[in-house]
Structure formats: structure tokens, C-alpha cells
Design an enzyme around this catalytic site. Structure first.
Site, short mmCIF file in Angstrom:
data_model
loop_
_atom_site.label_atom_id
_atom_site.label_comp_id
_atom_site.label_asym_id
_atom_site.label_seq_id
_atom_site.Cartn_x
_atom_site.Cartn_y
_atom_site.Cartn_z
N HIS A 202 0.80 -1.20 0.28
CA HIS A 202 0.02 0.07 0.00
C HIS A 202 0.78 1.32 0.14
O HIS A 202 0.36 2.31 0.22
CB HIS A 202 -1.05 0.11 1.10
CG HIS A 202 -2.11 -1.11 1.22
ND1 HIS A 202 -3.22 -0.97 1.70
CD2 HIS A 202 -2.28 -1.95 -0.07
CE1 HIS A 202 -4.07 -1.89 1.52
NE2 HIS A 202 -3.44 -2.61 0.42
N TYR A 255 -3.07 4.38 -2.83
CA TYR A 255 -2.97 4.70 -1.34
C TYR A 255 -1.96 5.83 -1.45
O TYR A 255 -1.82 6.70 -0.30
CB TYR A 255 -2.40 3.49 -0.61
CG TYR A 255 -3.52 2.67 -0.70
CD1 TYR A 255 -4.28 2.55 0.68
CD2 TYR A 255 -3.73 1.49 -1.48
CE1 TYR A 255 -5.22 1.66 0.82
CE2 TYR A 255 -4.76 0.65 -1.15
CZ TYR A 255 -5.49 0.45 -0.21
OH TYR A 255 -6.39 -0.33 0.13
#
Length: 437
Positions: A202, A255
């Protein structure tokens, strides 16, 4: 591994994602002939587990797939002599996720399931449970592979590697999702696409995109392709500034908006929390609908409604990984493993997300060829230090490590915010965090 005895245990099988996984097992049964499939959950999830178990049996019956399904609350029975153990757990259920999102917002900070203070809180609850599962694997199925899909996947992968002897690989659907989206955008077969991936779970950049052997990375960074951003369902798709995008040296994952567009993302979260609820609260409503569909005795396939839940390509990523290990394929997949020198600026025992050759001995990282830019190195070093401290805090119940971890994270504004936020997190999660008591 013998075809007659291939056993897979899915821990957290009461998840709404499980039908997606089963669809993958069905579609790939010819190369992954599972004999025994154990679906496991905790007592609080028993009703959902039974609904899932009935749906799974209907799905298998429809396709005439001879897998023996065992629905159980007995985790040890499920793990014993398993070849693969899949973990997809949510300690504290969606109620805990909602508090992970709400508490940071109270302090005008990003509240998100895997990033920042929300990911920190989830890690504190999750790591001890995952390590308990690892102890049972060491005892009952020492040759098994643990395939972890539980978030925050990178932090969990690091904890398992540091504190257990289990053969473990962390898995996220983001890499395969981005690769599919790039292939679709470029209108090429995914088999003709080669990408390189730099970073951690992420928090990563696609630094090489080759189509039929030709590097087209600059085209993606210098034209509207970059505006596609190839984001995921649960992240707002704000467009990147063109100059900023072309200067990055890699296509940022969705992200990274939490770090690069914190003001916009926070404003969006605060508005959503006030008007429609946090993502967890929205997902709770989606799950109610899903389980009503799953309960219907006429339903015998994965419903389309599941696409609203997010987690696309989970089954593809999981089944590809298991099949490649089982069949010794030696293909390339992007997974979470220990660094061991791949990224020279991170510790060897840090978890990273990287292209690996997958065979019967597990995942073997491929050395990165792309230049890792200074701005990437800086952010990765900060977040990996945060993750290292978070693992230490979760395992040892160390308040000071927890405070330093939270204060270090760029999405937590200062210690005057970090300390009361930490106290709120510990109070809210007290029954899940005995290590701090």
C-alpha cells in the site's frame, strides 16, 4: 504434496470475500485438485460462516467439483496437516474498523483501514492473533505455507517473519489489479505486459511498464494515462497534477494519495463520515445485502453484488500463488516477503512488496532494475520505521514503542495529537489488546 491429500484451511472464512476465493478454486481445480477444504471462523462469526458454507457447497455442486467442505470453529482441526493456510481475519469485526476510521478523524487526521493511525490500530489487534495461528501451524502443520491476505498485509508479513518459523507469504490484490488495469488501458493482453514494482504494501510505485518488450513508462507519466491513476474502489480518484506526476519517476498506487494529497483526502473523509458514514459503515450495509443474497438457497455462484465490496482479483491473486507453489511453476508474481537486500536502504528483515519467482520452495525476489528516487527512499524509510515500531508495540505491548510509531507517521500531525489518539485507541480496543494491560 500429494493430489490425494491436498488440504487447504481458510481462517476467517465467514468473510464476504470467501465466495470469490471459492470461484477461483473452482475455475482452477484442474491444476489445484483440493481434496479437503476447511472453512474456519470464531464463534461471533458462526452465523455468517454457516451461510458461507452452504453457499460454497452449492457452488461446488453446480460445477460438480468433488471438494470435501468442512465448516468448523475448531482452528486446530483445520490447520492440522494442511498444505496451505489462508488468513483473512478481521479482529474486532467491522465495528473495530469503524473506530479505526473515526478516532483519527476526531483529531483531524486521516482515518483509513490500512494507512496511518487506522492501520496502526488494526495491526495492534491483528498481529497477536496471527502469531497464535503461526504457533499452531508450527505445531500441527510445519510444512504448510501461510498465505496472509489480512490487512495491514505488509506489517503482518513482517511480524510473522520476525516472530515465527512459518513459511509465509503476504498477499495483496493491488499489484494484480493495477497490472490488469494497465493492460486494459493499453489494450494489450496481460501476458504481454511486464511491470516493475518498487515499495511496500500500500505504498509503492510502478517504475517500469513494458509492452511487448518496449518500455512505455514515460508515456504513462507524461500523458493523460497518468490521470487514470488505476486506483481501487475504496479510494477517491482525485487526479494527479501533471508536473508532479511526470516528476515522480513511477506511477503511484492509489494509496499514495493519502501522503501526496492529504488535505483533499482528509476533507473527503470528513465529509463522507458526516454524510454517508466511514468506509466501514458503508461496507456494513453492503455486507447485510450480500449475506441476504448468500442466504438464498437458489444462489449457487458468486453474486455480482460482491464487486461493490472491493477486493477485486483477490481469488485470482490467491489461487495463482497457491497453484504456482503447488505446481512448481516458476512464474513471476508480486508478493510481500522479507527484504534481504533487495532494497539496500531498508533493513533485511523489513517486509517489502516485490516481483518474485514462485516455485515449490516459495517466493524468490527479483532484483529491482529501476532507479529508486530519493523521494521514494525517504518516504519508504519513514514508513518502514513506523511499521517496525508497530510490530514491536503489538508483540510486546510496549506503550512507548506505540507512541513513537504513531508520532512518526506522516499522517499523524504531532505528538500533541499522537498521545491522546493512542490513548483513545488503547481504550477503545482494550478487550483486544491484553498485551497492553
Amino acid at each position: 504434496m500429494s493430489e490425494k491429500s491436498l488440504k487447504i484451511a481458510v481462517i476467517g472464512a465467514g468473510s464476504s470475500y470467501t465466495p470469490e476465493l471459492i470461484e477461483g478454486f473452482i475455475n482452477n481445480y484442474s491444476e489445484l485438485p483440493i481434496k479437503e477444504l476447511y472453512l474456519v471462523d470464531i464463534r461471533e462469526g458462526q452465523m455468517k460462516l454457516e451461510i458461507i458454507g452452504n453457499l460454497v457447497n452449492r457452488m461446488l455442486k453446480k460445477k460438480e467439483i468433488p471438494i470435501n467442505v468442512h465448516v468448523t470453529l475448531n482452528r486446530r482441526e483445520a490447520i492440522e496437516d494442511a498444505d496451505f493456510v489462508l488468513t483473512q481475519i478481521r479482529v474486532g469485526l467491522l465495528e473495530a474498523r469503524a473506530s479505526d476510521e473515526r478516532i483519527p478523524l476526531k483529531y483531524n487526521c486521516i482515518g483509513q483501514e490500512t494507512t496511518g493511525a487506522g492501520g496502526f490500530s488494526k495491526a495492534l489487534r491483528t498481529i497477536p492473533v496471527i502469531l497464535d495461528i503461526c504457533k499452531e501451524i508450527e505445531e500441527l502443520a510445519p510444512n504448510a505455507y501461510l498465505i496472509n491476505f489480512t490487512n495491514p498485509a505488509g506489517i503482518v508479513t513482517e511480524a510473522v517473519a520476525k516472530y515465527s518459523k512459518v513459511k509465509s507469504i503476504g498477499l495483496c490484490n493491488l499489484p494484480i489489479g493495477i497490472k490488469k488495469k494497465i493492460a486494459n488501458y493499453a489494450e494489450v493482453d496481460i501476458a504481454n505486459l511486464d511491470i516493475e514494482w518498487v515499495g511496500i504494501n500500500h505504498l509503492n510505485w510502478t517504475t517500469k511498464i513494458k509492452i511487448n518488450g518496449e518500455n512505455v513508462m514515460e508515456q504513462f507519466l507524461n500523458n493523460p494515462a497518468g490521470d487514470q491513476s488505476f486506483s481501487v474502489k475504496n479510494i477517491p480518484d482525485f487526479k494527479w497534477d501533471e508536473d508532479f506526476l511526470s516528476s515522480l519517476g513511477g506511477l503511484p498506487c492509489g494509496y499514495l494519495r493519502y501522503y501526496y494529497m492529504t488535505d483533499k483526502m482528509l476533507a473527503d473523509e470528513l465529509e463522507a463520515a458526516d454524510q454517508t458514514g466511514t468506509r466501514a459503515e458503508v461496507v456494513k450495509e453492503i455486507e447485510k445485502e450480500l449475506f441476504e443474497v448468500y442466504r438464498n438457497a437458489e444462489v449457487d455462484e458468486k453474486p455480482k453484488l460482491l464487486e461493490n465490496r472491493g477486493g477485486a482479483y483477490y481469488s485470482l491473486a490467491a489461487v495463482n500463488l497457491i497453484s504456482s507453489i503447488y505446481n512448481n511453476k516458476k512464474d513471476i508474481q508480486t508478493v510481500n516477503i522479507q527484504n534481504n537486500g533487495v532494497l539496500s536502504f531498508l533493513k533485511d528483515d523489513a517486509s517489502i512488496e516485490v516481483n518474485c519467482v514462485i516455485d515449490s520452495d516459495g517466493a524468490h525476489p527479483i532484483q529491482i532494475q529501476s532507479e529508486v528516487k530519493p523521494h521514494m527512499i525517504g518516504l519508504l524509510q519513514i514508513i518502514k520505521s513506523f511499521e517496525e515500531l508497530t510490530v514491536e508495540a503489538a508483540v510486546k505491548g510496549d506503550y512507548h514503542a506505540a507512541l513513537q510509531a504513531l508520532n512518526l507517521h506522516p499522517l499523524v500531525t504531532s505528538v500533541t495529537v499522537a498521545k491522546p489518539m493512542l490513548n483513545d485507541i488503547l481504550k477503545e480496543n482494550k478487550r483486544f489488546l491484553p498485551q497492553f494491560n
